[in-house]
Design a protein around this motif. Structure first.
Motif, PDB file in Angstrom:
ATOM      1  N   THR A 230       0.815  -1.215   0.000  1.00 28.76           N
ATOM      2  CA  THR A 230       0.000   0.000   0.000  1.00 28.76           C
ATOM      3  C   THR A 230       0.849   1.266   0.000  1.00 28.76           C
ATOM      4  OG1 THR A 230      -1.740  -1.168   1.205  1.00 28.76           O
ATOM      5  CG2 THR A 230      -1.830   1.235   1.207  1.00 28.76           C
ATOM      6  N   ILE A 231       1.893   1.316   0.815  1.00 30.44           N
ATOM      7  CA  ILE A 231       2.691   2.544   0.928  1.00 30.44           C
ATOM      8  C   ILE A 231       3.327   2.945  -0.402  1.00 30.44           C
ATOM      9  CG2 ILE A 231       4.754   3.538   1.991  1.00 30.44           C
ATOM     10  CD1 ILE A 231       3.993   2.164   4.575  1.00 30.44           C
ATOM     11  N   PRO A 232       3.944   2.034  -1.170  1.00 31.59           N
ATOM     12  CA  PRO A 232       4.469   2.456  -2.486  1.00 31.59           C
ATOM     13  C   PRO A 232       3.387   3.001  -3.414  1.00 31.59           C
ATOM     14  CG  PRO A 232       5.451   0.377  -1.836  1.00 31.59           C
ATOM     15  CD  PRO A 232       4.359   0.654  -0.849  1.00 31.59           C
ATOM     16  N   PHE A 233       2.192   2.369  -3.381  1.00 33.24           N
ATOM     17  CA  PHE A 233       1.098   2.893  -4.209  1.00 33.24           C
ATOM     18  C   PHE A 233       0.678   4.281  -3.744  1.00 33.24           C
ATOM     19  CE2 PHE A 233      -0.096  -1.530  -5.689  1.00 33.24           C
ATOM     20  CZ  PHE A 233       0.127  -1.249  -7.030  1.00 33.24           C
ATOM     21  N   ILE A 234       0.643   4.514  -2.433  1.00 33.62           N
ATOM     22  CA  ILE A 234       0.287   5.838  -1.912  1.00 33.62           C
ATOM     23  C   ILE A 234       1.297   6.874  -2.385  1.00 33.62           C
ATOM     24  CG2 ILE A 234       0.150   7.232   0.190  1.00 33.62           C
ATOM     25  CD1 ILE A 234      -1.131   4.866   1.581  1.00 33.62           C
ATOM     26  N   LEU A 235       2.575   6.550  -2.266  1.00 35.13           N
ATOM     27  CA  LEU A 235       3.607   7.496  -2.705  1.00 35.13           C
ATOM     28  C   LEU A 235       3.487   7.786  -4.200  1.00 35.13           C
ATOM     29  CD1 LEU A 235       6.690   6.120  -0.727  1.00 35.13           C
ATOM     30  CD2 LEU A 235       5.285   8.122  -0.180  1.00 35.13           C
ATOM     31  N   LEU A 236       3.193   6.748  -4.974  1.00 34.89           N
ATOM     32  CA  LEU A 236       3.061   6.928  -6.422  1.00 34.89           C
ATOM     33  C   LEU A 236       1.894   7.851  -6.755  1.00 34.89           C
ATOM     34  CD1 LEU A 236       3.743   6.197  -9.366  1.00 34.89           C
ATOM     35  CD2 LEU A 236       2.234   4.204  -9.120  1.00 34.89           C
ATOM     36  N   TYR A 237       0.737   7.581  -6.157  1.00 34.30           N
ATOM     37  CA  TYR A 237      -0.451   8.361  -6.506  1.00 34.30           C
ATOM     38  C   TYR A 237      -0.408   9.763  -5.918  1.00 34.30           C
ATOM     39  CZ  TYR A 237      -3.060   4.778  -8.996  1.00 34.30           C
ATOM     40  OH  TYR A 237      -3.476   3.882  -9.941  1.00 34.30           O
ATOM     41  N   GLN A 238       0.187   9.926  -4.734  1.00 35.17           N
ATOM     42  CA  GLN A 238       0.272  11.269  -4.154  1.00 35.17           C
ATOM     43  C   GLN A 238       1.298  12.138  -4.881  1.00 35.17           C
ATOM     44  OE1 GLN A 238      -1.991  12.363  -1.914  1.00 35.17           O
ATOM     45  NE2 GLN A 238      -2.787  10.323  -2.401  1.00 35.17           N
ATOM     46  N   ALA A 239       2.162  11.511  -5.654  1.00 32.48           N
ATOM     47  CA  ALA A 239       3.123  12.291  -6.444  1.00 32.48           C
ATOM     48  C   ALA A 239       2.486  12.885  -7.695  1.00 32.48           C
ATOM     49  CB  ALA A 239       4.313  11.412  -6.837  1.00 32.48           C
ATOM     50  N   ILE A 240       1.309  12.385  -8.078  1.00 29.27           N
ATOM     51  CA  ILE A 240       0.681  12.869  -9.313  1.00 29.27           C
ATOM     52  C   ILE A 240       0.371  14.364  -9.241  1.00 29.27           C
ATOM     53  CG2 ILE A 240      -1.390  12.685 -10.751  1.00 29.27           C
ATOM     54  CD1 ILE A 240      -1.358   9.673 -10.222  1.00 29.27           C
ATOM     55  N   PRO A 241      -0.303  14.869  -8.176  1.00 31.65           N
ATOM     56  CA  PRO A 241      -0.520  16.325  -8.119  1.00 31.65           C
ATOM     57  C   PRO A 241       0.780  17.122  -8.039  1.00 31.65           C
ATOM     58  CG  PRO A 241      -2.007  15.191  -6.601  1.00 31.65           C
ATOM     59  CD  PRO A 241      -1.013  14.178  -7.071  1.00 31.65           C
ATOM     60  N   ILE A 242       1.811  16.540  -7.433  1.00 33.05           N
ATOM     61  CA  ILE A 242       3.100  17.234  -7.373  1.00 33.05           C
ATOM     62  C   ILE A 242       3.672  17.383  -8.784  1.00 33.05           C
ATOM     63  CG2 ILE A 242       5.464  17.107  -6.492  1.00 33.05           C
ATOM     64  CD1 ILE A 242       4.375  15.647  -4.068  1.00 33.05           C
ATOM     65  N   VAL A 243       3.531  16.338  -9.596  1.00 32.77           N
ATOM     66  CA  VAL A 243       3.972  16.413 -10.994  1.00 32.77           C
ATOM     67  C   VAL A 243       3.157  17.466 -11.738  1.00 32.77           C
ATOM     68  CG1 VAL A 243       4.154  15.135 -13.161  1.00 32.77           C
ATOM     69  CG2 VAL A 243       4.810  14.043 -11.010  1.00 32.77           C
ATOM     70  N   TRP A 244       1.851  17.489 -11.470  1.00 30.07           N
ATOM     71  CA  TRP A 244       1.016  18.537 -12.069  1.00 30.07           C
ATOM     72  C   TRP A 244       1.577  19.912 -11.741  1.00 30.07           C
ATOM     73  CZ3 TRP A 244      -4.667  16.911 -10.493  1.00 30.07           C
ATOM     74  CH2 TRP A 244      -5.003  15.733 -11.151  1.00 30.07           C
ATOM     75  N   PHE A 245       1.814  20.159 -10.455  1.00 30.47           N
ATOM     76  CA  PHE A 245       2.270  21.476 -10.036  1.00 30.47           C
ATOM     77  C   PHE A 245       3.626  21.820 -10.655  1.00 30.47           C
ATOM     78  CE2 PHE A 245       4.657  24.243  -7.157  1.00 30.47           C
ATOM     79  CZ  PHE A 245       3.805  25.332  -7.115  1.00 30.47           C
ATOM     80  N   TYR A 246       4.535  20.854 -10.687  1.00 29.30           N
ATOM     81  CA  TYR A 246       5.853  21.112 -11.272  1.00 29.30           C
ATOM     82  C   TYR A 246       5.713  21.485 -12.745  1.00 29.30           C
ATOM     83  CZ  TYR A 246      10.538  20.332 -13.100  1.00 29.30           C
ATOM     84  OH  TYR A 246      11.730  20.480 -13.748  1.00 29.30           O
ATOM     85  N   THR A 247       4.861  20.764 -13.456  1.00 26.94           N
ATOM     86  CA  THR A 247       4.668  21.050 -14.879  1.00 26.94           C
ATOM     87  C   THR A 247       4.052  22.427 -15.084  1.00 26.94           C
ATOM     88  OG1 THR A 247       4.324  18.680 -15.239  1.00 26.94           O
ATOM     89  CG2 THR A 247       3.702  20.166 -17.018  1.00 26.94           C
ATOM     90  N   LEU A 248       3.058  22.751 -14.266  1.00 25.12           N
ATOM     91  CA  LEU A 248       2.429  24.068 -14.370  1.00 25.12           C
ATOM     92  C   LEU A 248       3.406  25.178 -13.994  1.00 25.12           C
ATOM     93  CD1 LEU A 248      -1.016  23.214 -12.754  1.00 25.12           C
ATOM     94  CD2 LEU A 248      -0.586  23.637 -15.172  1.00 25.12           C
TER      95      LEU A 248
END
Length: 689
Positions: A230-248
């Motif tokens: 579960t923890i690796p999946f949480i880290l993976l999915y919680q990084a998605i908005p961070i990637v959004w913000f970095y791209t923006l």
């Protein structure tokens, strides 16, 4: 008949009376129902359709009901039956894709809920992978037995498609991927966090809240397996908005263009193809709030996934109410959406969540006596009524804004037409000077001399002495004592060069104080235009002689700063040279503006247009649309042009850094220093820099 119709092309009046066309009109009139629908569609129905199909509104409603439909679990509350039925009706839009699948009868050799986590976490990844497989099929084409020829086929295939088509396909598949992550991320995060949420019993032992067969201790193999997956999946999915913000954030200059007018900045961003693939994330928001999607996503994740970690349900509900109230307040202050209707609906949605959480707190708290039926009816009515009511309010506001925007657009267009006409006048006057006998050669000398002066004297001008507690009186007294000598010297110098000298009045104390504190941070030494004058020349030759004398070593007037608006005219096309000067044997710094008579004579007629444009911040806008979509470099070209015009705007009024429009007192034609009796049209209050 064909011949007759062909001949009627040359005689437009005959077309309207052509018998075949008359017959067609009489037999092909739109049915009355179609006319009625068309009439309705031009009013309220059009607004309703735009509201329902709005990209922003659909996202707002989806995110809101996703939170509300999960309230029973997140707050661990049992609502009255009527409200439960209402939430079950809405639950189909929450994308809890596998929450209703019963896997209890199957033995996978791992905790049952871990299977839910794996399914809910892997399925979106497979969907995104499928999207990009379809992209490869659309771009390259895939045929069995020909994979070894994929590179050759890809080259042949792509050569058949235009660059714009490939770009649009690529952008579409990026948007599909963003859509999938947007829809599933909160519910997937909720499912993942459920795998870490343990319940403490009276015995002190802890068990997984959603699967009490799992003992929440590190000695438990099932719990170790749960954490390890579960923890690796949480880290993976919680990084998605961070990637959004970095791209923006890396594209922030394009997402928030440096354009004063908000509408034009929004339109400029919408036409920028370099960020078109990110439009799903930012297109609904104002330019300054381009990153709001990231904040809203984490708000949803907090309410769905993290809030349940507060152990006591009533405390959890109280904290949820406070968080929802804070969200309402912050959203009301910010209003991040570009559309007025979207802001109205989103604000209603914030209150909808707050009222639902308040109802849950009422149920969980023992301090309230309530009737189940009345509470359920109140919650349902509130949730059902608040959205249409705010929608109606938003539609009314939107209609008013559209009418206002239309009037504003017409006014702006007319003013920019006038501005373009004024610029053409200035350019025509400059062209007539160039057409004189020695105009071309003299023009080169003028431009070269102005550039040299600006290069030699580009530092910010300041008065040379320090002033005491009565500094303003001392500064004015110094100007008064230096005024006559400066004017006499400058007049003799200008008239010797063949120019006409125009003495300006002394700047008054009120204007000096206003300018000191509003523009120069309280430093009165920066006010260097208390003594000011203009010099007007009839030809390039006269002005070239003047500039050559100013560059001379033994000139009686010492140039402190030169602002070259001959090589760099402002957005209205006006050209002059602004000088801050002092006498060779003096210390007080004043202002001398050098004008060309043919341009100087046009300025008063341009005053009204410039004054209006400047007051509303439109002075740097242009009538023509620079956002050309003809080539891929258009956006870059426009950005450079925008920046260039922004730089020029600082010189429109000649007031240097940080100075805005001044409307007090007398305002000269196109001039900057509205509080003075003398100011140069379009040149303005040139003191300071």
């Amino acid at each position: 008949m064909t011949h007759h119709l062909a001949s009627s092309i040359h005689h437009p009046s005959s077309i309207a009376h052509h018998p075949s066309l008359t017959t067609y009109r009489s037999t092909h009139r739109p049915p009355t129902t179609h006319l009625l629908i068309r009439w309705c569609d031009g009013g309220k129905i059009r607004l309703i359709r735009r509201f329902i199909l709005s990209h922003a509104n659909l996202k707002i409603l989806y995110g809101t009901y996703q939170i509300i439909c999960s309230t029973s679990f997140t707050l661990e509350v049992t609502f009255p039956d009527l409200f439960v039925d209402y939430m079950n009706l809405l639950n189909i839009i929450t994308f809890d894709m596998f929450g209703t699948i019963n896997l209890g009868c199957l033995d996978f050799g791992i905790p049952t809920y871990l299977v839910y986590i794996l399914i809910s976490s892997i399925t979106p990844m497979l969907l995104v992978a499928l999207i990009w497989i379809l992209y490869a099929v659309r771009i390259y084409g895939l045929e069995p037995c020909l994979f070894r020829h994929l590179r050759r086929r890809a080259k042949r295939r792509t050569s058949q498609l235009k660059r714009r088509e490939l770009e649009e396909i690529h952008h579409a598949h990026i948007e599909y991927s963003l859509l999938v992550t947007y829809l599933v991320l909160p519910t997937v995060a909720q499912a993942q966090f459920k795998g870490l949420n343990c319940l403490t019993l009276e015995s002190g032992r802890q068990y997984l809240r959603v699967d009490t067969s799992v003992d929440c201790s590190f000695e438990s193999r099932d719990y170790q397996l749960m954490l390890g997956i579960t923890i690796p999946f949480i880290l993976l999915y919680q990084a998605i908005p961070i990637v959004w913000f970095y791209t923006l954030y890396t594209n922030r200059e394009r997402l928030n263009p440096p354009v004063t007018d908000a509408r034009r900045a929004y339109e400029k961003r919408a036409k920028d193809r370099s960020v078109a693939h990110l439009r799903f994330l930012f297109s609904d928001y104002r330019c300054s709030g381009y990153y709001y999607e990231v904040l809203d996503m984490y708000r949803r994740i907090f309410l769905l996934g993290l809030l349940p970690f507060i152990e006591v349900p009533v405390v959890r509900a109280a904290f949820g109410c406070m968080f929802a109230a804070l969200s309402c307040f912050l959203f009301r202050e910010w209003l991040p959406y570009y559309s007025v209707t979207a802001n109205s609906l989103a604000l209603a949605a914030q209150f909808q969540i707050l009222l639902t959480f308040s109802g849950a707190f009422t149920v969980l708290s023992s301090d309230f006596n309530y009737n189940d039926d009345l509470l359920a009816l109140g919650l349902v009515v509130t949730n059902v009524i608040i959205v249409p009511w705010m929608t109606w309010m938003g539609m009314r506001t939107m209609a008013k804004h559209e009418a206002h925007d239309e009037r504003t657009c017409k006014l702006q267009t007319q003013l920019l037409k006038d501005k373009t006409a004024d610029r053409d006048k200035f350019e025509a006057a400059w062209g007539r000077l160039r057409a004189a006998a020695d105009g071309v050669e003299a023009e080169e000398q003028v431009l070269d001399g102005a550039a040299k002066l600006a290069d030699l004297h580009h530092h910010k001008p300041m008065q040379q002495r320090e002033y005491g507690p009565n500094g303003f009186d001392e500064l004015i007294a110094e100007a008064v004592s230096a005024e006559d000598a400066m004017h006499d010297t400058m007049r003799g110098f200008v008239e010797t060069m063949g120019g006409h000298y125009d003495r300006g009045p002394l700047k008054n104390k009120e204007r000096i104080m206003e300018k000191t504190y509003s523009d120069y941070g309280g430093d009165m030494r920066r006010v260097v235009d208390i003594v000011r004058a203009s010099a007007v020349f009839t030809s390039f030759t006269q002005l070239a002689i003047m500039l050559n004398a100013l560059l001379g070593e033994w000139c009686a007037v010492i140039v402190v700063r030169a602002k070259d608006r001959l090589n760099h005219p402002n957005s209205f096309g006006y050209r002059d040279l602004l000088l801050n000067v002092r006498l060779r044997d003096g210390t007080h710094v004043g202002e001398l503006q050098l004008h060309l008579e043919s341009l100087h004579a046009i300025k008063p007629a341009c005053h009204r247009t410039y004054a209006i444009l400047r007051q509303v911040g439109w002075e740097d806008l242009e009538l023509e649309d620079k956002d050309n979509d003809n080539d891929g470099n258009s956006d870059n070209d426009e950005e450079g042009e925008t920046n260039g015009s922004a730089s020029a705007s600082a010189d429109v009024d000649g007031q240097g850094e940080g100075q805005g429009p001044d409307t007090s007192g007398f305002s000269s034609p196109l001039g900057g220093d509205g509080g003075d009796a003398f100011a140069s049209p379009l040149g303005g209050d040139g003191g300071g820099g």
